[in-house]
Design a protein around this motif. Structure first.
Motif, short mmCIF file in Angstrom:
data_model
loop_
_atom_site.label_atom_id
_atom_site.label_comp_id
_atom_site.label_asym_id
_atom_site.label_seq_id
_atom_site.Cartn_x
_atom_site.Cartn_y
_atom_site.Cartn_z
N ARG A 44 0.93 -1.31 -0.14
CA ARG A 44 0.03 -0.14 0.07
C ARG A 44 0.81 1.45 -0.06
O ARG A 44 0.84 2.34 -0.80
CB ARG A 44 -0.95 -0.01 1.23
CG ARG A 44 -1.96 1.37 1.24
CD ARG A 44 -2.84 1.09 2.20
NE ARG A 44 -2.09 1.14 3.70
CZ ARG A 44 -2.09 0.13 4.48
NH1 ARG A 44 -2.79 -0.86 4.22
NH2 ARG A 44 -1.61 0.37 5.81
N TRP A 45 2.08 1.31 0.76
CA TRP A 45 2.93 2.40 0.87
C TRP A 45 3.55 2.54 -0.39
O TRP A 45 3.73 3.72 -1.07
CB TRP A 45 3.86 2.26 2.03
CG TRP A 45 3.23 2.34 3.38
CD1 TRP A 45 1.96 2.78 3.87
CD2 TRP A 45 3.94 1.92 4.46
NE1 TRP A 45 1.84 2.62 5.09
CE2 TRP A 45 3.07 2.12 5.55
CE3 TRP A 45 5.13 1.54 4.94
CZ2 TRP A 45 3.37 1.64 6.96
CZ3 TRP A 45 5.51 1.11 6.12
CH2 TRP A 45 4.72 1.28 7.27
N GLU A 46 3.89 1.52 -1.31
CA GLU A 46 4.46 1.59 -2.55
C GLU A 46 3.50 2.18 -3.41
O GLU A 46 3.99 2.96 -4.43
CB GLU A 46 4.94 0.31 -2.84
CG GLU A 46 6.29 -0.15 -2.08
CD GLU A 46 6.90 -1.44 -2.55
OE1 GLU A 46 6.11 -2.30 -2.93
OE2 GLU A 46 7.99 -1.72 -2.12
N ALA A 47 2.36 1.78 -3.53
CA ALA A 47 1.20 2.23 -4.31
C ALA A 47 1.11 3.62 -4.16
O ALA A 47 0.94 4.61 -4.98
CB ALA A 47 0.01 1.47 -4.26
N GLN A 48 0.96 4.14 -2.90
CA GLN A 48 0.81 5.70 -2.46
C GLN A 48 1.84 6.19 -3.10
O GLN A 48 2.05 7.51 -3.78
CB GLN A 48 0.59 5.45 -1.04
CG GLN A 48 -0.68 5.31 -0.58
CD GLN A 48 -0.69 5.30 0.91
OE1 GLN A 48 0.12 5.24 1.67
NE2 GLN A 48 -2.03 5.28 1.54
N ARG A 50 4.00 5.68 -5.57
CA ARG A 50 3.92 5.83 -7.10
C ARG A 50 2.61 6.81 -7.36
O ARG A 50 2.93 7.74 -8.39
CB ARG A 50 3.49 4.37 -7.70
CG ARG A 50 4.93 3.62 -7.86
CD ARG A 50 4.34 2.29 -8.78
NE ARG A 50 3.31 1.65 -8.23
CZ ARG A 50 3.03 0.69 -7.30
NH1 ARG A 50 4.18 0.39 -6.76
NH2 ARG A 50 1.82 0.02 -7.01
N ASP A 51 1.71 6.79 -6.81
CA ASP A 51 0.51 7.49 -7.12
C ASP A 51 0.58 8.92 -6.67
O ASP A 51 -0.18 9.86 -7.31
CB ASP A 51 -0.88 7.08 -6.53
CG ASP A 51 -1.08 5.56 -7.01
OD1 ASP A 51 -0.64 5.14 -8.14
OD2 ASP A 51 -1.82 4.75 -6.45
N ASN A 52 1.62 9.48 -5.82
CA ASN A 52 1.49 10.62 -5.40
C ASN A 52 2.92 11.23 -5.73
O ASN A 52 3.44 12.06 -4.84
CB ASN A 52 1.12 10.84 -3.77
CG ASN A 52 -0.14 10.33 -3.35
OD1 ASN A 52 -1.03 11.16 -3.99
ND2 ASN A 52 -0.36 9.22 -2.71
N ASP A 53 3.54 10.79 -6.83
CA ASP A 53 4.69 11.38 -7.30
C ASP A 53 5.95 11.36 -6.15
O ASP A 53 6.38 12.39 -5.99
CB ASP A 53 4.59 12.61 -7.69
CG ASP A 53 3.54 13.01 -9.09
OD1 ASP A 53 3.72 11.66 -9.77
OD2 ASP A 53 3.02 13.70 -9.05
#
Length: 99
Positions: A44-48, A50-53
């Protein structure tokens, strides 16, 4: 038995994502185990990230970098609550005004 929810700092989250990046020979599960967190948490942290530059938002965690940010968050909550109350009053007036 219930588990106590652990709140990690923004810096810890960023360090965890960087740890996984710096150790490509380790799987995500191994990295998570080494850090003492769950695999889904790291994912989840890795996705966040990626998604938040390259940033990980900490909404609602209470981790503010300054007192100004804490005050801004408090004022935003207060404004949202006031707007919600105003919406309820407007709806009540429209319902009562139809009679």
């Amino acid at each position: 038995m219930s588990r106590k929810k652990t709140h990690h700092t923004k810096q810890f989250k960023l360090d965890a994502v960087n740890y996984h990046k710096e150790h490509p020979d380790l799987t995500q599960a191994e990295c998570a185990r080494n850090l003492g967190i769950g695999v889904s948490t790291l994912a989840r942290w890795e996705a966040q990230f990626r998604d938040n530059d390259g940033d990980i938002p900490t909404i609602g965690s209470g981790c503010y970098e300054s007192e100004e940010q804490r005050e801004i968050a408090r004022l935003k909550r207060e404004l949202r609550d006031s707007q919600d109350a105003l919406d309820v009053l407007k709806k009540a007036i429209s319902i009562l005004g139809k009679d």
